[in-house]
Design a protein around this motif. Structure first.
Motif, PDB file in Angstrom:
ATOM      1  N   GLU A  83       0.676  -1.268  -0.086  1.00 17.70           N
ATOM      2  CA  GLU A  83      -0.308   0.002  -0.377  1.00 17.70           C
ATOM      3  C   GLU A  83       0.733   1.285   0.072  1.00 17.70           C
ATOM      4  OE1 GLU A  83      -3.402   0.507   0.242  1.00 17.70           O
ATOM      5  OE2 GLU A  83      -3.268  -1.678  -0.781  1.00 17.70           O
ATOM      6  N   LEU A  84       1.860   1.107   0.936  1.00 17.94           N
ATOM      7  CA  LEU A  84       2.783   2.376   1.069  1.00 17.94           C
ATOM      8  C   LEU A  84       3.731   2.707  -0.235  1.00 17.94           C
ATOM      9  CD1 LEU A  84       3.573   4.435   3.129  1.00 17.94           C
ATOM     10  CD2 LEU A  84       5.466   2.986   3.868  1.00 17.94           C
ATOM     11  N   ASP A 137       2.848   1.940  -3.392  1.00 19.21           N
ATOM     12  CA  ASP A 137       1.996   2.467  -4.409  1.00 19.21           C
ATOM     13  C   ASP A 137       1.806   3.943  -4.379  1.00 19.21           C
ATOM     14  OD1 ASP A 137       1.723  -0.051  -5.549  1.00 19.21           O
ATOM     15  OD2 ASP A 137      -0.642  -0.329  -4.648  1.00 19.21           O
ATOM     16  N   ASP A 138       1.631   4.330  -2.857  1.00 21.89           N
ATOM     17  CA  ASP A 138       1.401   5.666  -2.527  1.00 21.89           C
ATOM     18  C   ASP A 138       2.808   6.497  -2.982  1.00 21.89           C
ATOM     19  OD1 ASP A 138      -0.925   6.452  -1.426  1.00 21.89           O
ATOM     20  OD2 ASP A 138      -0.337   5.462   0.602  1.00 21.89           O
TER      21      ASP A 138
END
Lengths: 424, 121
Positions: free
Chosen positions: A25-26, A28-29
């Motif tokens: 998730e991180l 991708d951010d």
């Protein structure tokens, strides 16, 4: 607007992963963030390489890895309630364990309940709370390390509590706990440290908990074994066997001694004294070994696990209260002295003084230990390991039977054996 | 942390959550880079959010149920838009209200302070 090509995006993605961002998730951010920033800079006329370098600079000295670290920290921050709960559990168990240990060493009452409560709170409440937090906080791959660490510590803590309380199964729990720590936690811990080539010392709190456990084990267990004690064991069994044999002979003697009042009183009192001493032995074994009275009656001396432990026997015999109240050593002294008087009554007054010297009871005698005068009870029972206490009580039983037999023989040898001896 | 060009760190610490939530309340949905750029422009560069502070916070707020994410594919990469949940909207409103109240109080307090020192001075 500039748009990065596939190759450039892959390059940036690889860079982010390489710099320690494992969480998808991180990743991708950050990937989108870095790409957008580069695109903006390229719109402003910068080349890709320069824009990339400038963007990365914005992440500061800790770089991408620190972003992930902070994300973890924020996501797993103990909430206030959990913090308070862990604090209360930790403080209570530490306080109870320390106070209990001091009370135990000083033989003050109340030590046991404190140790049990402290050990219980530590292993059943405090450690699980920490484990839940640890599991939430760390990547999934670390689960085995944390679970083995806490299971090992928990088992060890419960084992130490059992050991202090002389409950059965302490050894098993301790071995289980230590083995879990030794086979899983420690190797995984060092392997991880090696892989991360980190030279961070062991977390202070974990080391402290482990140290405390070890100190408790060594301070509160009596692991002394000596060959002398084992010879004592053999002696006890012999004495017991002898006493039984002689008792068979006594039945024959009683038949010859007739049924005068004195003879039946002698028989009754001898049996009562032996039974009282048996009750003491069973009570002491039951509470020191942590078995029931019924089990204590059948246990063999060589099978006593706590045979070298003296704190429970000393507590029962000298400070006992509650269920131990009727097992004070003074009652043994009274019973033995009463029996001695009974036996002496079988002899003519002129013989009594001489027989008093010959009978094997010396409860009035004083002894000297390291320059201090102590009485018979203290000399034979105070801070004497269970095996010694049992041995001494058995010795008393044998002495009772011996005195009984001597008195009987004397009665039989009298011309008017069948009649109660007159005052003359 | 903020890279802060004008104000001290202590002063701004603790308002990051308010800033992000109220921004999202105003704009509906935003992605990370957009938020940093927006704060920079709105404050004329006096406050700059760093990536190191923003993303951990966004993930925490998402975990707390204040934010939702929407993934949109942009060419070869994914863009994550953040938006407020119902709970997040309520939280944003109360945080903004609280901060306004705080700032009013501080104003009053500091105005008096200036007057008093001026009087004595």
């Amino acid at each position: 607007m500039a748009e990065l090509n596939e190759h450039q995006i892959e390059l940036i993605s690889a860079y982010i992963r390489q710099h320690g961002v494992a969480q998808d998730e991180l990743h991708d951010d950050l990937l989108d963030h870095v790409c957008t920033s580069i695109e903006h800079k390229m719109d402003g006329g910068q080349a890709f390489e320069q824009a990339f370098a400038d963007t990365i600079k914005l992440f500061g000295p800790g770089g991408l890895k620190q972003v992930q670290q902070q994300t973890f920290e924020l996501l797993t921050e103990m909430n206030e309630t959990m913090k308070k709960v862990a604090f209360v559990f930790g403080l209570t168990s530490a306080f109870l364990l320390l106070a209990g240990t001091i009370f135990k060493l000083m033989h003050w009452p109340g030590a046991s309940i404190m140790v049990v409560l402290g050990g219980g709170i530590l292993s059943l409440l405090y450690l699980p709370t920490l484990l839940i937090h640890k599991l939430k906080e760390s990547p999934r791959g670390d689960a085995l390390q944390h679970i083995s660490g806490f299971v090992g510590l928990g088992l060890t803590a419960v084992g130490v509590t059992f050991k202090i309380m002389h409950w059965p199964g302490a050894g098993f729990l301790l071995i289980g706990g230590m083995t879990t720590l030794g086979l899983f936690y420690v190797p995984i811990y060092f392997f991880r440290q090696y892989k991360q080539s980190s030279n961070k010392p062991v977390t202070l709190s974990a080391a402290l908990v482990a140290m405390t456990c070890l100190i408790l084990v060594f301070a509160l267990t009596n692991m002394r074994t000596s060959s002398e004690m084992n010879r004592g064991l053999a002696l006890i069994s012999e004495e017991l066997a002898n006493a039984n044999d002689r008792y068979m002979e006594i039945d024959a003697l009683y038949e010859r001694a007739g049924s005068s009042e004195m003879v039946s009183a002698l028989r009754k009192n001898a049996s009562a004294t032996v039974a009282l001493l048996d009750a003491y032995k069973h009570h002491l074994i039951a509470y020191t070994e942590g078995v029931s009275i019924e089990e204590a009656k059948t246990i063999r001396a060589s099978a006593l696990n706590q045979r070298f432990s003296y704190d429970v026997p000393t507590h029962i015999l000298f400070r006992g209260e509650g269920e131990h109240a009727e097992f004070h050593i003074d009652r043994v002294v009274e019973a033995v002295e009463a029996f001695e008087a009974e036996v002496l009554g079988a002899y003519e007054p002129g013989l009594q003084a001489t027989m008093g010297e010959l009978l094997p009871f010396d409860t009035e005698k004083n002894y000297t230990i390291e320059g201090k005068q102590v009485d018979w009870a203290a000399y034979h029972f105070y801070k004497i390991p269970l095996i010694g206490v049992i041995s001494e009580l058995t010795n008393l039983q044998v002495n009772v039977r011996n005195a009984e037999m001597q008195a009987l023989l004397h009665i039989i040898s009298q011309p008017a054996a069948a009649d109660p001896p007159s005052g003359s | 942390m903020y890279i802060c060009l004008m104000y001290s760190n202590e002063l701004i610490k603790g308002t990051l959550k308010t800033v992000v939530l109220s921004l999202l309340a105003k704009k509906g949905r935003m992605y990370g880079y957009e938020i940093t750029q927006h704060v920079k422009e709105e404050t004329e560069g006096k406050i700059q959010l760093t990536e190191g502070a923003l993303y951990p916070l966004l993930h925490r707020l998402e975990a707390d149920g204040l934010l939702l994410t929407e993934k949109v594919s942009i060419g070869k990469r994914v863009r994550k838009y953040y938006r407020l949940t119902k709970e997040g909207t309520e939280s944003a409103a109360s945080l903004v209200e609280e901060f306004k109240e705080f700032s009013k109080t501080m104003n009053r307090l500091l105005n008096n302070y200036t007057l008093t020192t001026a009087y004595h001075g």
